[in-house]
Write an enzyme that holds these catalytic residues in place. Structure first.
Site, PDB file in Angstrom:
ATOM      1  N   SER A 292       0.852  -1.200   0.000  1.00 51.72           N
ATOM      2  CA  SER A 292       0.000   0.000   0.000  1.00 51.72           C
ATOM      3  C   SER A 292       0.874   1.232   0.000  1.00 51.72           C
ATOM      4  O   SER A 292       2.012   1.198   0.470  1.00 51.72           O
ATOM      5  CB  SER A 292      -0.876   0.024   1.257  1.00 51.72           C
ATOM      6  N   ASP A 293       0.350   2.347  -0.514  1.00 51.99           N
ATOM      7  CA  ASP A 293       1.031   3.608  -0.260  1.00 51.99           C
ATOM      8  C   ASP A 293       0.923   3.861   1.245  1.00 51.99           C
ATOM      9  O   ASP A 293       0.087   3.259   1.931  1.00 51.99           O
ATOM     10  CB  ASP A 293       0.403   4.747  -1.068  1.00 51.99           C
ATOM     11  N   CYS A 294       1.793   4.731   1.756  1.00 50.47           N
ATOM     12  CA  CYS A 294       1.935   4.765   3.214  1.00 50.47           C
ATOM     13  C   CYS A 294       0.693   5.307   3.899  1.00 50.47           C
ATOM     14  O   CYS A 294       0.288   6.441   3.673  1.00 50.47           O
ATOM     15  CB  CYS A 294       3.205   5.505   3.593  1.00 50.47           C
ATOM     16  N   SER A 296      -2.269   4.097   3.287  1.00 52.93           N
ATOM     17  CA  SER A 296      -3.429   3.991   2.391  1.00 52.93           C
ATOM     18  C   SER A 296      -4.614   3.307   3.054  1.00 52.93           C
ATOM     19  O   SER A 296      -5.764   3.693   2.833  1.00 52.93           O
ATOM     20  CB  SER A 296      -3.084   3.144   1.166  1.00 52.93           C
TER      21      SER A 296
END
Ligand SMILES: *[C@@H]1O[C@H](CO)[C@@H](O)[C@H](O)[C@H]1NC(C)=O
Ligand SMILES: *[C@@H]1O[C@H](CO)[C@@H](O)[C@H](O)[C@H]1NC(C)=O
Length: 794
Positions: A292-294, A296
């Site tokens: 995941s993006d941080c 997310s």
């Protein structure tokens, strides 16, 4: 990535043990260690089996603490903690917690920001930069100062000129972005076969293509990336947004893909099973992990209210196919989600199998890393002369010559300047002595800097430095008069202007395409006063509306240099004084300022909609006026093209005999009783189906130079194409950079895949190859290829 409130950081510390600092001091599977004899340490076994063995030995509590970037150690098995988050967008960067400069590793080679390296259109360069970065990254890993999993590159399409992160990307064109993605990933990962003949897909580093998908809005108007629902047509996904990601996985064999913050059509990308399990893992065959993006997951729970409880969010993302959470969310809530029956232990195991297998491919369970194939890389392999020369080479290759006026005095182009004729050079503008600004974002600590002022000083008897603007914002009272005076007295003037991270950045989109504050005023005033030639150098990621300078006859030359990295100043001077002949091309369209009024940043449509006054985006769909078009870039010499070889006819054959009857039937239009006009790619025999195109490039000027041959494609006109095709007016389908000595000729051979490149996505995102006359445009040449289809029983 974004920084989170302290509360979450505290939770993170509470939830997970800090990873051990140095992997060489406490490595997994150490001889005599607690696990040395267990199957997961046995190098003769298949990696997947070893990973399965390790996962099978973990308790649920241990497992959930491995689902996050700050993965906890499992001391009873001799497994150290691991920080998954390292960055290397254009050099090893300490943007993530996995990289720490200091000690024997004070810095790393800072290559130009990606948008500039993309402008070189040199895929060899892209891979070589990746290799150099991976040497330095491995060296830092060996020294306990970096991880082996790097969340780079960023291959989102640079759709809107305002995007603050456009600088990180290879630009607006899917074919350029796709090739960049695959080349850089190949360079970073340098896959190799294990010496004992085991797993053939070992990795030097693991790269990650981000941010999947349709992410290219950070903060604009009232909308930010944490809340934005990108409404995206299936057609645009297929032929624009997803193209680089597919190439990254299928051609680059990237070990990871990152999902983004935004939603696509109402579903957060990190909770979208059709995307993660369906497209990335299923259709493209990702061999690796999805991260995941941080934060997310936290974002779609807390900011988007996508699920009612945090456990539901944890379950949704795991079931969708996420393997690793950047952020603490899964460590906090995956355990209770499993306990509540919202997600199965098997889903957690599947995620861990994917991450642990990548760690195994990286050799993290093969005992002492010093004994491994990259064990000898150390401090002496960072900031080497060779790498720093490559950074300079990349910076030079990324310089785009936008304007070169023919001087009245000698009836020759003003650029390059002859050093002997310009002894005193005024170097002015807010970036005249730039350092950090040259690196762009996702920066590390450069080995050293050569500023534009230092670069020019190497060619001039004397330089006169006057910033003219105290910073890039250039508002209010500014020392413009001093810069004007310097220009008045010098033999030549170089103005270095543009943007920096205070104008375009992560979390910050632009609201204008104009130069900030009084920069334009400074440039015009200096040009007016200057006694000698005036060269404008622009540093930026995104395009700038510089109509005033383009039309000003007192501005003789304009260069765009992206953010040119640690050696930027020397590269700029090498081009201005003719030591390097520029050969780069703009990777994005430079629009006029008034374009912005017609395109809300939130409108994701690529295609124009004239009925609504929507002009479309990028050169593929926008055909209105520009400051400079995509692909623009001059040279100090001239090139011409001759077609040496290309077929005029080609037949598409249908796949599989069992399929043929159905396909043939669908090829007939029952109403008209004649063949239809496009073949579904899924029904075509695509293997080896290519159009070979050989082009002779002649350098008809008097300087050696490098030239990018660009092959654009136009599909048969819509009336002949698949219904609802809306094909781009033209689009790049192949490109190749070639060096040609003055007066010489060089042949470039390209192969254009019919199914990939000459197909057109319909409104449902289904690709078809239109039957009929396909046009290929190469510089001044146009060539037609007639594509027919094998007729079965017609
Ligand atoms: C066949 O052609 C007619 C007339 O152009 C069109 O309306 C119809 O949709 C076509 N059918 C198929 C199956 O393509
Ligand atoms: C492409 O880049 C490589 C590496 O810098 C360089 O050696 C080569 O000459 C470049 N190719 C062209 C045609 O400029």
């Amino acid at each position: 990535m974004r920084s989170r409130p302290l509360l979450l950081l505290l939770l993170l510390v509470a939830a997970t043990a800090a990873p051990t600092a140095s992997p060489s001091s406490a490595f997994a599977c150490a001889p005599g260690g607690p696990a040395a004899s267990l199957p997961f340490c046995r190098q003769s076994l298949p990696l997947r089996a070893r990973a399965r063995d390790l996962v099978s030995r973990l308790t649920r509590a241990e497992k959930v603490r491995l689902l996050v970037n700050n993965a906890a150690g499992v001391p009873r098995l001799g497994v150290a903690g691991y920080e998954w988050w390292s960055e290397a967008l254009h050099g090893v960067s300490d943007t993530g917690p996995g990289v720490r400069f200091g000690g024997a590793f004070p810095g790393a080679t800072a290559f130009p920001q990606v948008i500039g390296t993309a402008a070189s259109l040199n895929a060899t360069l892209w891979e070589l930069v990746g290799r150099a970065v991976s040497d330095e990254a491995r060296a830092m890993y060996n020294g306990g100062r970096a991880g082996l999993t790097f969340w780079s590159p960023n291959v989102n399409i640079f759709r809107d000129p305002r995007w603050g992160r456009g600088q990180e990307t290879p630009g607006e064109d899917p074919a350029v972005s796709a090739r960049y993605a695959a080349a850089y990933v190949r360079g970073l990962q340098q896959p190799y076969a294990a010496p004992n003949g085991g797993h053939r897909n070992r990795l030097k580093l693991a790269a990650c293509c981000k941010h999947f998908t349709a992410y290219d809005l950070d903060k604009w108007g009232g909308t930010d990336r944490f809340h934005f629902n990108a409404v995206v047509a299936a057609q645009d996904l297929e032929d624009t947004f997803n193209v680089p990601f597919r190439a990254c996985v299928e051609d680059g064999r990237a070990a990871s893909v990152m999902c983004s913050y935004n939603q696509v059509n109402g579903v957060p990308t990190c909770a979208d099973a059709a995307f993660l399990r369906g497209t990335i893992r299923g259709r493209w065959g990702l061999d690796g992990y999805i991260v995941s993006d941080c934060d997310s997951v936290d974002v779609f729970f807390r900011d988007q209210h996508y699920t009612r409880t945090p456990e539901d969010a944890a379950a949704a993302t795991l079931r969708a196919g996420l393997d690793l959470d950047c952020g603490p969310f899964l460590a906090l809530y995956a355990g209770s989600a499993v306990a509540a029956g919202k997600v199965a232990d098997a889903d957690v195991d599947a995620a861990l199998l994917n991450t642990v297998t990548v760690q195994m491919r990286l050799g993290m369970f093969d005992g002492d890393p010093a004994a491994g194939p990259f064990g000898r890389l150390g401090p002496a392999d960072v900031c080497t002369r060779e790498h720093q020369d490559l950074a300079l080479d990349a910076a030079r290759q990324g310089v785009v010559l936008l304007k070169n006026r023919r001087g009245a005095r000698h009836n020759r182009d003003v650029l390059p300047l002859r050093p002997a004729a310009h002894r005193v050079v005024a170097v002015v503008g807010p970036h005249a002595d730039a350092t950090v600004a040259m690196i762009g974002n996702y920066a590390g600590k450069p080995c050293r800097y050569t500023t534009p002022l230092q670069g020019v000083a190497a060619y001039a008897a004397r330089v006169a430095h006057q910033a003219g603007c105290t910073d890039v914002a250039c508002r209010g009272n500014q020392p413009i008069a001093a810069a004007v005076e310097a220009a008045r007295q010098a033999d030549a003037t170089v103005v270095v202007a543009g943007l920096d991270q205070r104008v375009e950045a992560e979390g910050l989109d632009r609201t204008t395409l104009l130069l900030p504050g009084r920069q334009a005023e400074l440039i015009s005033a200096v040009a007016k006063a200057s006694k000698g030639p005036v060269i404008l150098v622009l540093m930026s990621g995104g395009p700038i509306d510089i109509a005033f300078a383009q039309n000003d006859p007192r501005i003789d030359g304009i260069l765009w240099v992206g953010y040119p990295g640690q050696a930027g100043g020397q590269a700029i001077a090498d081009v201005i004084f003719g030591h390097h002949n520029p050969g780069a091309k703009l990777p994005v369209t430079w629009y006029h300022q008034d374009y912005l009024q017609k395109v809300p940043m939130t409108n994701m449509a690529m295609r124009a909609n004239p009925a609504r006054g929507y002009p479309g985006r990028t050169y593929r769909f926008y055909t209105g006026p520009t400051i400079y078009p995509f692909g623009h870039g001059l040279s100090y010499t001239q090139f011409t093209h001759t077609l040496a070889h290309a077929p005029t006819q080609l037949t598409v054959r249908l796949s599989g005999s069992g399929h043929s009857a159905a396909s043939a039937a669908s090829l007939l239009n029952a109403t008209l009783a004649r063949p239809v006009r496009a073949v579904r790619v899924a029904h075509a025999r695509c293997e080896g189906l290519t159009v070979p195109v050989h082009v002779d490039v002649s350098n008809v000027g008097d300087r050696d130079g490098a030239h990018a041959v660009l092959v654009y494609h136009a599909a048969p006109s819509p009336s002949h194409a698949a219904p609802g095709a809306d094909a781009p007016a033209r689009q790049l389908v192949a490109f190749e950079k070639v060096h040609v000595p003055a007066g010489g000729v060089a042949r470039v051979e390209m192969r254009i895949g019919v199914c990939d490149r000459l197909s057109v996505a319909d409104r449902n995102g289904v690709r078809r190859v239109p039957v009929g006359e396909h046009r290929l445009m190469i510089g001044e040449l146009t060539h037609s290829v007639s594509l027919g289809v094998e007729q079965l029983g017609v």
